[in-house]
Design a protein around this motif. Structure first.
Motif, PDB file in Angstrom:
ATOM      1  N   LEU A   1      13.396   4.929  -5.296  1.00 52.84           N
ATOM      2  CA  LEU A   1      13.139   4.123  -4.108  1.00 52.84           C
ATOM      3  C   LEU A   1      11.866   3.290  -4.285  1.00 52.84           C
ATOM      4  N   ARG A   2      10.848   3.874  -4.892  1.00 52.82           N
ATOM      5  CA  ARG A   2       9.616   3.127  -5.173  1.00 52.82           C
ATOM      6  C   ARG A   2       9.903   1.926  -6.061  1.00 52.82           C
ATOM      7  N   ASN A   3      10.702   2.114  -7.094  1.00 53.67           N
ATOM      8  CA  ASN A   3      11.035   1.015  -8.003  1.00 53.67           C
ATOM      9  C   ASN A   3      11.818  -0.080  -7.282  1.00 53.67           C
ATOM     10  N   ARG A   4      12.779   0.318  -6.471  1.00 54.92           N
ATOM     11  CA  ARG A   4      13.570  -0.671  -5.724  1.00 54.92           C
ATOM     12  C   ARG A   4      12.678  -1.455  -4.759  1.00 54.92           C
ATOM     13  N   ALA A   5      11.746  -0.755  -4.106  1.00 59.73           N
ATOM     14  CA  ALA A   5      10.840  -1.419  -3.162  1.00 59.73           C
ATOM     15  C   ALA A   5       9.963  -2.438  -3.882  1.00 59.73           C
ATOM     16  N   ARG A   6       9.412  -2.039  -5.013  1.00 61.39           N
ATOM     17  CA  ARG A   6       8.562  -2.952  -5.784  1.00 61.39           C
ATOM     18  C   ARG A   6       9.316  -4.201  -6.205  1.00 61.39           C
ATOM     19  N   GLU A   7      10.576  -4.029  -6.596  1.00 62.45           N
ATOM     20  CA  GLU A   7      11.387  -5.163  -7.050  1.00 62.45           C
ATOM     21  C   GLU A   7      11.578  -6.222  -5.967  1.00 62.45           C
ATOM     22  N   ILE A   8      11.554  -5.808  -4.704  1.00 62.36           N
ATOM     23  CA  ILE A   8      11.759  -6.773  -3.623  1.00 62.36           C
ATOM     24  C   ILE A   8      10.464  -7.089  -2.867  1.00 62.36           C
ATOM     25  N   GLY A   9       9.328  -6.712  -3.457  1.00 52.55           N
ATOM     26  CA  GLY A   9       8.040  -7.113  -2.902  1.00 52.55           C
ATOM     27  C   GLY A   9       7.469  -6.243  -1.813  1.00 52.55           C
ATOM     28  N   ILE A  10       7.916  -5.006  -1.719  1.00 50.17           N
ATOM     29  CA  ILE A  10       7.378  -4.070  -0.727  1.00 50.17           C
ATOM     30  C   ILE A  10       6.307  -3.215  -1.403  1.00 50.17           C
ATOM     31  N   ASN A  11       5.129  -3.140  -0.789  1.00 48.72           N
ATOM     32  CA  ASN A  11       4.053  -2.282  -1.289  1.00 48.72           C
ATOM     33  C   ASN A  11       4.397  -0.831  -1.003  1.00 48.72           C
ATOM     34  N   VAL A  12       4.084   0.049  -1.937  1.00 49.33           N
ATOM     35  CA  VAL A  12       4.465   1.453  -1.803  1.00 49.33           C
ATOM     36  C   VAL A  12       3.224   2.341  -1.775  1.00 49.33           C
ATOM     37  N   ILE A  13       3.186   3.231  -0.791  1.00 45.65           N
ATOM     38  CA  ILE A  13       2.157   4.269  -0.723  1.00 45.65           C
ATOM     39  C   ILE A  13       2.823   5.554  -1.185  1.00 45.65           C
ATOM     40  N   TYR A  14       2.180   6.244  -2.123  1.00 44.90           N
ATOM     41  CA  TYR A  14       2.783   7.437  -2.702  1.00 44.90           C
ATOM     42  C   TYR A  14       1.715   8.468  -3.038  1.00 44.90           C
ATOM     43  N   LEU A  15       2.152   9.700  -3.250  1.00 43.76           N
ATOM     44  CA  LEU A  15       1.237  10.787  -3.606  1.00 43.76           C
ATOM     45  C   LEU A  15       0.888  10.691  -5.075  1.00 43.76           C
ATOM     46  N   ARG A  16      -0.401  10.703  -5.374  1.00 43.32           N
ATOM     47  CA  ARG A  16      -0.871  10.610  -6.755  1.00 43.32           C
ATOM     48  C   ARG A  16      -1.596  11.911  -7.127  1.00 43.32           C
ATOM     49  N   GLN A  17      -1.272  12.436  -8.260  1.00 46.78           N
ATOM     50  CA  GLN A  17      -1.891  13.651  -8.810  1.00 46.78           C
ATOM     51  C   GLN A  17      -1.838  14.838  -7.853  1.00 46.78           C
ATOM     52  N   ARG A  18      -0.858  14.830  -6.968  1.00 49.95           N
ATOM     53  CA  ARG A  18      -0.672  15.921  -5.998  1.00 49.95           C
ATOM     54  C   ARG A  18      -1.908  16.171  -5.137  1.00 49.95           C
ATOM     55  N   LYS A  19      -2.757  15.123  -4.985  1.00 45.64           N
ATOM     56  CA  LYS A  19      -4.011  15.296  -4.267  1.00 45.64           C
ATOM     57  C   LYS A  19      -4.231  14.277  -3.160  1.00 45.64           C
ATOM     58  N   TYR A  20      -3.843  13.033  -3.394  1.00 53.32           N
ATOM     59  CA  TYR A  20      -4.158  11.976  -2.437  1.00 53.32           C
ATOM     60  C   TYR A  20      -3.107  10.876  -2.498  1.00 53.32           C
ATOM     61  N   LEU A  21      -3.110  10.042  -1.453  1.00 53.64           N
ATOM     62  CA  LEU A  21      -2.176   8.920  -1.417  1.00 53.64           C
ATOM     63  C   LEU A  21      -2.806   7.713  -2.099  1.00 53.64           C
ATOM     64  N   ASP A  22      -1.976   6.938  -2.768  1.00 49.87           N
ATOM     65  CA  ASP A  22      -2.423   5.739  -3.460  1.00 49.87           C
ATOM     66  C   ASP A  22      -1.458   4.608  -3.126  1.00 49.87           C
ATOM     67  N   VAL A  23      -1.895   3.381  -3.362  1.00 52.82           N
ATOM     68  CA  VAL A  23      -1.089   2.203  -3.048  1.00 52.82           C
ATOM     69  C   VAL A  23      -0.682   1.505  -4.330  1.00 52.82           C
ATOM     70  N   ASP A  24       0.597   1.221  -4.416  1.00 53.74           N
ATOM     71  CA  ASP A  24       1.117   0.416  -5.512  1.00 53.74           C
ATOM     72  C   ASP A  24       1.372  -0.977  -4.928  1.00 53.74           C
ATOM     73  N   GLY A  25       0.429  -1.869  -5.105  1.00 50.76           N
ATOM     74  CA  GLY A  25       0.494  -3.184  -4.509  1.00 50.76           C
ATOM     75  C   GLY A  25      -0.806  -3.439  -3.771  1.00 50.76           C
ATOM     76  N   HIS A  26      -0.795  -4.416  -2.884  1.00 48.69           N
ATOM     77  CA  HIS A  26      -2.002  -4.782  -2.136  1.00 48.69           C
ATOM     78  C   HIS A  26      -1.684  -4.784  -0.648  1.00 48.69           C
ATOM     79  N   ILE A  27      -2.456  -4.018   0.104  1.00 49.75           N
ATOM     80  CA  ILE A  27      -2.263  -3.948   1.554  1.00 49.75           C
ATOM     81  C   ILE A  27      -3.486  -4.546   2.232  1.00 49.75           C
ATOM     82  N   LYS A  28      -3.247  -5.519   3.110  1.00 47.74           N
ATOM     83  CA  LYS A  28      -4.345  -6.114   3.870  1.00 47.74           C
ATOM     84  C   LYS A  28      -4.771  -5.142   4.951  1.00 47.74           C
ATOM     85  N   ARG A  29      -6.064  -4.904   5.042  1.00 44.96           N
ATOM     86  CA  ARG A  29      -6.577  -3.956   6.034  1.00 44.96           C
ATOM     87  C   ARG A  29      -7.132  -4.665   7.234  1.00 44.96           C
TER      88      ARG A  29
END
Length: 122
Positions: free
Chosen positions: A94-122
């Motif tokens: 699902l992450r790969n499909r989202a990236r292919e269509i330009g959706i930024n993905v937030i996911y669990l990294r190293q089983r410790k914290y959330l990270d962003v694949d892409g750029h999110i305006k804050r």
């Protein structure tokens, strides 16, 4: 389910990453979690139960959704995420499909914290 499995405060982490966004869980995801809860045992059943409780607790909002003809839950998540351009998932496909269509993905990294694949305006 990762909140229980890896002891991560998912809501707190999401609030740090995207403080001004609404946190929405489509009802189709809740139905999927209820199915996992019913057919699982042990840790997976507990994780699904906790995920359901978290998903139904503010600040998270449940958005009633119906699957379109021939649509999977993953397809519906991508459809809904097109508006905000943000999706939170740990599902690799699902992450790969989202990236292919330009959706930024937030996911669990190293089983410790959330990270962003892409750029999110804050």
């Amino acid at each position: 389910m990762m909140a229980f499995q890896f002891n991560v405060d998912v809501v707190g982490e999401l609030r740090n990453i995207i403080p001004s966004c609404r946190l929405i869980v489509p009802s189709t995801v809740l139905y999927e979690l209820e199915g996992i809860k019913k057919r699982s045992k042990g840790k997976n059943k507990i994780a699904a139960s906790i995920a359901l409780k978290i998903a139904k607790t503010p600040p998270i909002e449940v958005k009633e959704m119906k699957l379109q003809t021939g649509e999977t839950v993953d397809d519906s998540l991508l459809r809904v995420s097109m508006r905000s351009k943000i999706l939170c998932t740990n599902d690799r496909e699902l992450r790969n499909r989202a990236r292919e269509i330009g959706i930024n993905v937030i996911y669990l990294r190293q089983r410790k914290y959330l990270d962003v694949d892409g750029h999110i305006k804050r």
